[in-house]
Design a protein around this motif. Structure first.
Motif, PDB file in Angstrom:
ATOM      1  N   THR A 151       0.836  -1.301  -0.153  1.00 42.97           N
ATOM      2  CA  THR A 151      -0.002  -0.141  -0.013  1.00 42.97           C
ATOM      3  C   THR A 151       0.870   1.241  -0.071  1.00 42.97           C
ATOM      4  N   ASN A 152       2.216   1.172  -0.068  1.00 46.77           N
ATOM      5  CA  ASN A 152       3.070   2.628  -0.252  1.00 46.77           C
ATOM      6  C   ASN A 152       2.822   3.431   0.935  1.00 46.77           C
ATOM      7  N   PRO A 153       2.825   2.710   2.174  1.00 43.78           N
ATOM      8  CA  PRO A 153       2.403   3.712   3.295  1.00 43.78           C
ATOM      9  C   PRO A 153       3.369   4.943   3.505  1.00 43.78           C
ATOM     10  N   LEU A 154       2.956   5.933   4.198  1.00 43.44           N
ATOM     11  CA  LEU A 154       3.893   6.863   4.929  1.00 43.44           C
ATOM     12  C   LEU A 154       3.420   6.954   6.252  1.00 43.44           C
ATOM     13  N   PHE A 155       4.538   6.799   7.121  1.00 44.06           N
ATOM     14  CA  PHE A 155       4.222   6.814   8.573  1.00 44.06           C
ATOM     15  C   PHE A 155       5.352   7.429   9.128  1.00 44.06           C
ATOM     16  N   VAL A 156       4.976   8.709   9.821  1.00 43.92           N
ATOM     17  CA  VAL A 156       5.840   9.687  10.202  1.00 43.92           C
ATOM     18  C   VAL A 156       5.371  10.184  11.662  1.00 43.92           C
ATOM     19  N   ASP A 157       6.469  10.113  12.646  1.00 41.53           N
ATOM     20  CA  ASP A 157       6.218  10.676  13.966  1.00 41.53           C
ATOM     21  C   ASP A 157       6.605  11.947  13.866  1.00 41.53           C
ATOM     22  N   ILE A 158       5.767  13.307  14.516  1.00 42.11           N
ATOM     23  CA  ILE A 158       6.105  14.491  14.171  1.00 42.11           C
ATOM     24  C   ILE A 158       6.143  15.221  15.444  1.00 42.11           C
ATOM     25  N   ALA A 159       7.048  15.834  15.973  1.00 44.93           N
ATOM     26  CA  ALA A 159       7.406  16.545  17.461  1.00 44.93           C
ATOM     27  C   ALA A 159       7.708  18.076  17.051  1.00 44.93           C
ATOM     28  N   LEU A 160       6.432  19.003  17.493  1.00 46.88           N
ATOM     29  CA  LEU A 160       6.219  20.022  17.374  1.00 46.88           C
ATOM     30  C   LEU A 160       6.805  20.834  18.481  1.00 46.88           C
ATOM     31  N   PRO A 161       7.687  21.978  18.388  1.00 48.27           N
ATOM     32  CA  PRO A 161       8.173  22.671  19.768  1.00 48.27           C
ATOM     33  C   PRO A 161       7.174  23.910  19.544  1.00 48.27           C
ATOM     34  N   PRO A 162       7.052  24.597  20.701  1.00 47.71           N
ATOM     35  CA  PRO A 162       6.084  25.549  20.711  1.00 47.71           C
ATOM     36  C   PRO A 162       6.046  26.593  19.638  1.00 47.71           C
ATOM     37  N   LYS A 163       4.869  27.055  19.333  1.00 48.71           N
ATOM     38  CA  LYS A 163       4.745  27.988  18.250  1.00 48.71           C
ATOM     39  C   LYS A 163       5.185  27.661  16.795  1.00 48.71           C
ATOM     40  N   ALA A 164       5.179  26.442  16.517  1.00 43.84           N
ATOM     41  CA  ALA A 164       5.780  25.673  15.354  1.00 43.84           C
ATOM     42  C   ALA A 164       4.748  25.628  14.350  1.00 43.84           C
ATOM     43  N   ARG A 165       5.191  25.462  12.944  1.00 46.09           N
ATOM     44  CA  ARG A 165       4.265  25.177  11.941  1.00 46.09           C
ATOM     45  C   ARG A 165       5.186  24.218  10.857  1.00 46.09           C
ATOM     46  N   ILE A 166       4.616  23.471  10.225  1.00 51.45           N
ATOM     47  CA  ILE A 166       5.249  22.476   9.303  1.00 51.45           C
ATOM     48  C   ILE A 166       4.286  22.066   8.089  1.00 51.45           C
ATOM     49  N   THR A 167       4.672  22.216   6.992  1.00 52.29           N
ATOM     50  CA  THR A 167       3.633  21.630   5.810  1.00 52.29           C
ATOM     51  C   THR A 167       4.280  20.659   5.133  1.00 52.29           C
ATOM     52  N   LEU A 168       3.740  19.660   4.954  1.00 54.52           N
ATOM     53  CA  LEU A 168       4.112  18.306   4.667  1.00 54.52           C
ATOM     54  C   LEU A 168       3.504  17.969   3.171  1.00 54.52           C
ATOM     55  N   PRO A 169       4.096  17.530   2.165  1.00 53.14           N
ATOM     56  CA  PRO A 169       3.528  16.996   1.047  1.00 53.14           C
ATOM     57  C   PRO A 169       2.884  15.657   1.307  1.00 53.14           C
ATOM     58  N   LEU A 170       1.468  15.231   0.834  1.00 49.37           N
ATOM     59  CA  LEU A 170       1.061  14.178   0.914  1.00 49.37           C
ATOM     60  C   LEU A 170       0.255  13.918  -0.387  1.00 49.37           C
ATOM     61  N   ALA A 171       0.758  13.045  -1.121  1.00 49.08           N
ATOM     62  CA  ALA A 171       0.324  12.825  -2.596  1.00 49.08           C
ATOM     63  C   ALA A 171      -1.305  12.537  -2.263  1.00 49.08           C
ATOM     64  N   ALA A 172      -1.852  13.220  -3.568  1.00 45.12           N
ATOM     65  CA  ALA A 172      -3.244  13.110  -3.770  1.00 45.12           C
ATOM     66  C   ALA A 172      -3.572  11.755  -3.977  1.00 45.12           C
ATOM     67  N   GLY A 173      -4.497  11.167  -3.428  1.00 44.76           N
ATOM     68  CA  GLY A 173      -5.119   9.813  -3.513  1.00 44.76           C
ATOM     69  C   GLY A 173      -4.665   8.833  -2.605  1.00 44.76           C
ATOM     70  N   LEU A 174      -3.897   9.393  -1.619  1.00 41.61           N
ATOM     71  CA  LEU A 174      -3.436   8.419  -0.558  1.00 41.61           C
ATOM     72  C   LEU A 174      -4.808   8.915   0.395  1.00 41.61           C
ATOM     73  N   SER A 175      -5.121   8.014   1.335  1.00 47.08           N
ATOM     74  CA  SER A 175      -6.207   8.021   2.584  1.00 47.08           C
ATOM     75  C   SER A 175      -5.192   8.020   3.738  1.00 47.08           C
TER      76      SER A 175
END
Length: 288
Positions: free
Chosen positions: A182-206
């Motif tokens: 199923t070509n999975p994406l599995f990522v653990d994300i740790a955000l410090p205070p007042k942070a922002r991150i934009t990640l690509p996530l291919a169309a068609g994936l649930s």
């Protein structure tokens, strides 16, 4: 929309809150995805989070039990868990490690805590297999914590990439889990205070996000703690934190779009295939 780039931001379409449950020999956990049949996110069948520093909640572990027709993923945040199966595979899951097991035609395995006290915390995710792969030979990937790909962005966001590929700030990252249908994406994300991150996530994936520490937003929506937040379609996702740190999982994969018939640890496409799995298990042929 994210404006001039034309990228479509994903948002939250449904929240599946974790409910208190138990499995194995009495391991206490919170089950979100899979608590009922209509609470799956194709191809994800079930998601459990376990988190306790009381050994009575986890010490009995998961004695030998069968699986057929899907994959189990155990991601350890804290603690020690030993896995053994009928193939002779054995692996010690340490804090930050992952076990990605393809049950395929059949596997009989057990998972036993290797600690008598202290915090035991992590996730188990069930990922469906398409009909063409449900009877493939069982396989097992034991990923040591040091093998998980780690990256810290210029804004201090820390990522641990278990599976899939991400390109961030001109760097291409590829997780250690390979060869999954199923070509999975599995990522653990740790955000410090007042942070922002934009990640690509291919169309068609649930996919879904699971917030397990602190408070965070997805776009302009607030994520629910200890819940699987199903994502709408799009091609990128943005997470933000407030005054405190936050930590979450982002998991996505190709939907399969086939009928799902589940009976306990067996997941097939038809009732007849479930009945065959039960006969095979009863007659000692599940793993032949």
């Amino acid at each position: 929309m994210s404006g001039s780039t034309g990228a479509v931001e994903r948002s939250v379409s449904r929240v599946i809150a974790g409910i208190n449950s138990e499995d194995g020999a009495g391991v206490k956990l919170k089950r979100s995805i899979g608590q009922r049949q209509n609470m799956r996110i194709d191809p994800f069948l079930m998601l459990d989070m376990f988190s306790s520093d009381n050994p009575d909640d986890y010490i009995a572990g998961f004695p030998p039990h069968p699986h057929r027709g899907f994959e189990t993923v155990t991601y350890m945040l804290d603690g020690l868990m030993l896995h053994r199966d009928h193939l002779g595979s054995e692996g010690l899951l340490r804090s930050g490690g992952v076990q990605w097991m393809t049950a395929g035609r059949g596997v009989i395995h057990e998972e036993r805590p290797q600690q008598e006290d202290g915090l035991m915390r992590g996730f188990q995710l069930w990922v469906n297999l398409p009909a063409a792969d449900k009877m493939k030979p069982a396989a097992y990937q034991n990923i040591e914590p040091e093998e998980v790909v780690e990256h810290t962005t210029s804004d201090g966001v820390k990522l641990r990439l278990v599976a899939g590929t991400l390109t961030l700030e001109g760097v291409e990252l590829t997780g250690p889990v390979q060869g999954v249908t199923t070509n999975p994406l599995f990522v653990d994300i740790a955000l410090p205070p007042k942070a922002r991150i934009t990640l690509p996530l291919a169309a068609g994936l649930s996919g879904f996000a699971y917030l397990f520490l602190g408070a965070a937003g997805l776009g302009d929506q607030r994520l629910t703690l200890n819940a699987a937040s199903e994502l709408t379609q799009g091609d990128q996702v943005t997470f933000t934190s407030g005054d405190e740190p936050a930590r979450l999982l982002l998991v996505a994969a190709k939907p399969i779009g086939e009928p799902v018939v589940q009976y306990g640890p067996f997941v097939m496409n038809t009732v007849e295939e479930i009945e065959q799995a039960l006969r095979d298990y009863r007659d000692g042929r599940l793993t032949d």
